[in-house]
Design a protein around this motif. Structure first.
Motif, PDB file in Angstrom:
ATOM      1  N   PRO A 117      -3.424 -12.255 -11.198  1.00 26.37           N
ATOM      2  CA  PRO A 117      -3.934 -11.464 -10.080  1.00 26.37           C
ATOM      3  C   PRO A 117      -4.666 -10.190 -10.504  1.00 26.37           C
ATOM      4  N   ALA A 118      -4.335  -9.634 -11.658  1.00 24.62           N
ATOM      5  CA  ALA A 118      -5.016  -8.413 -12.104  1.00 24.62           C
ATOM      6  C   ALA A 118      -6.488  -8.682 -12.382  1.00 24.62           C
ATOM      7  N   ASP A 119      -6.840  -9.935 -12.701  1.00 19.45           N
ATOM      8  CA  ASP A 119      -8.241 -10.269 -12.943  1.00 19.45           C
ATOM      9  C   ASP A 119      -9.074 -10.191 -11.666  1.00 19.45           C
ATOM     10  N   GLU A 120      -8.406 -10.274 -10.513  1.00 17.52           N
ATOM     11  CA  GLU A 120      -9.104 -10.196  -9.233  1.00 17.52           C
ATOM     12  C   GLU A 120      -9.341  -8.752  -8.790  1.00 17.52           C
ATOM     13  N   LEU A 121      -8.676  -7.796  -9.470  1.00 15.79           N
ATOM     14  CA  LEU A 121      -8.784  -6.389  -9.086  1.00 15.79           C
ATOM     15  C   LEU A 121     -10.009  -5.736  -9.711  1.00 15.79           C
ATOM     16  N   HIS A 122     -10.580  -4.818  -8.997  1.00 14.62           N
ATOM     17  CA  HIS A 122     -11.672  -3.992  -9.503  1.00 14.62           C
ATOM     18  C   HIS A 122     -11.240  -2.544  -9.363  1.00 14.62           C
ATOM     19  N   TRP A 123     -11.434  -1.755 -10.401  1.00 18.01           N
ATOM     20  CA  TRP A 123     -10.914  -0.388 -10.421  1.00 18.01           C
ATOM     21  C   TRP A 123     -11.466   0.463  -9.284  1.00 18.01           C
ATOM     22  N   TYR A 124     -12.609   0.114  -8.750  1.00 16.39           N
ATOM     23  CA  TYR A 124     -13.206   0.913  -7.680  1.00 16.39           C
ATOM     24  C   TYR A 124     -12.744   0.479  -6.288  1.00 16.39           C
ATOM     25  N   HIS A 125     -11.962  -0.578  -6.215  1.00 14.96           N
ATOM     26  CA  HIS A 125     -11.460  -1.041  -4.919  1.00 14.96           C
ATOM     27  C   HIS A 125     -10.370  -0.081  -4.433  1.00 14.96           C
ATOM     28  N   PRO A 126     -10.344   0.236  -3.148  1.00 14.95           N
ATOM     29  CA  PRO A 126      -9.342   1.179  -2.638  1.00 14.95           C
ATOM     30  C   PRO A 126      -7.896   0.753  -2.876  1.00 14.95           C
ATOM     31  N   GLY A 127      -7.626  -0.535  -2.947  1.00 13.27           N
ATOM     32  CA  GLY A 127      -6.262  -1.004  -3.134  1.00 13.27           C
ATOM     33  C   GLY A 127      -5.863  -1.218  -4.588  1.00 13.27           C
ATOM     34  N   PHE A 128      -6.734  -0.854  -5.525  1.00 14.81           N
ATOM     35  CA  PHE A 128      -6.477  -1.115  -6.945  1.00 14.81           C
ATOM     36  C   PHE A 128      -5.139  -0.555  -7.412  1.00 14.81           C
ATOM     37  N   LEU A 129      -4.902   0.732  -7.182  1.00 16.55           N
ATOM     38  CA  LEU A 129      -3.667   1.360  -7.653  1.00 16.55           C
ATOM     39  C   LEU A 129      -2.438   0.753  -6.983  1.00 16.55           C
ATOM     40  N   TRP A 130      -2.550   0.473  -5.693  1.00 15.81           N
ATOM     41  CA  TRP A 130      -1.417  -0.081  -4.970  1.00 15.81           C
ATOM     42  C   TRP A 130      -1.062  -1.459  -5.512  1.00 15.81           C
ATOM     43  N   PHE A 131      -2.051  -2.353  -5.631  1.00 18.74           N
ATOM     44  CA  PHE A 131      -1.772  -3.704  -6.105  1.00 18.74           C
ATOM     45  C   PHE A 131      -1.286  -3.701  -7.552  1.00 18.74           C
ATOM     46  N   ARG A 132      -1.894  -2.895  -8.408  1.00 16.47           N
ATOM     47  CA  ARG A 132      -1.467  -2.834  -9.801  1.00 16.47           C
ATOM     48  C   ARG A 132      -0.011  -2.355  -9.885  1.00 16.47           C
ATOM     49  N   SER A 133       0.359  -1.363  -9.093  1.00 14.01           N
ATOM     50  CA  SER A 133       1.743  -0.886  -9.072  1.00 14.01           C
ATOM     51  C   SER A 133       2.684  -1.966  -8.552  1.00 14.01           C
ATOM     52  N   TRP A 134       2.238  -2.712  -7.564  1.00 15.70           N
ATOM     53  CA  TRP A 134       3.043  -3.804  -7.016  1.00 15.70           C
ATOM     54  C   TRP A 134       3.297  -4.859  -8.092  1.00 15.70           C
TER      55      TRP A 134
END
Length: 174
Positions: free
Chosen positions: A86-103
């Protein structure tokens, strides 16, 4: 009404206080355990955790690898296994990046408390696959050195990862 000069001084004072606070946080974060460091961490820990500064000095010059990521496999009703990072689907500029990474880190750190809820969410997210079960894994990157690079190895080669199963959970039925 506050005069412009007083407002400028207050702004300058607030910015200076923030600079001192941040510098103190960066000095205390990697400090070894001690009475003063532990006392300062009580006040600084929420700030350190929020910005993920609570680690060693090597965050200034990190080694490549040695991080962990969440992977989950979904087994569908036909028995086929679908793997997701799932981390591959994240982009650092997305507003939910920090939340999802912490999850994802919470699931890795404490699967007994977080994996069940995460499985329910992810089973609904992948409902089109008709999921039967979901299994969470921690993918730990191993050290990748200069010698490895010079010998022609790639950082993403299978030999530089270890996989540990965290928890398997059945998806709720239709």
């Amino acid at each position: 009404m506050i005069s412009e000069r007083l407002r400028d001084r207050l702004t300058y004072t607030a910015m200076s206080a923030f600079a001192v606070w941040h510098t103190l946080a960066m000095l205390i974060a990697p400090a070894p355990d001690g009475h003063v460091a532990n006392l300062a961490r009580v006040a600084l820990q929420p700030y350190l955790t929020f910005l993920r500064l609570d680690n060693q000095w090597d965050f200034f010059a990190p080694t490549v690898g040695e991080g962990s990521r969440l992977r989950y496999d979904i087994q569908d009703r036909a028995g086929k296994v679908h793997a997701f990072l799932p981390a591959d689907e994240l982009h650092w500029y997305h507003p939910g990046f920090l939340w999802f990474r912490s999850w994802y880190y919470r699931i890795i750190d404490d699967p007994e408390n977080y994996a069940d809820n995460a499985a329910a969410v992810l089973c609904r997210k992948h409902a089109a696959l008709q999921p039967l079960a979901i299994t969470f894994y921690e993918v730990q990157e191993e050290r990748f050195t200069r010698e490895d690079y010079l010998s022609g190895k790639q950082r993403m080669d299978a030999g530089f990862f270890s996989v540990q199963m965290l928890r398997g959970i059945r998806c709720p039925g239709p």
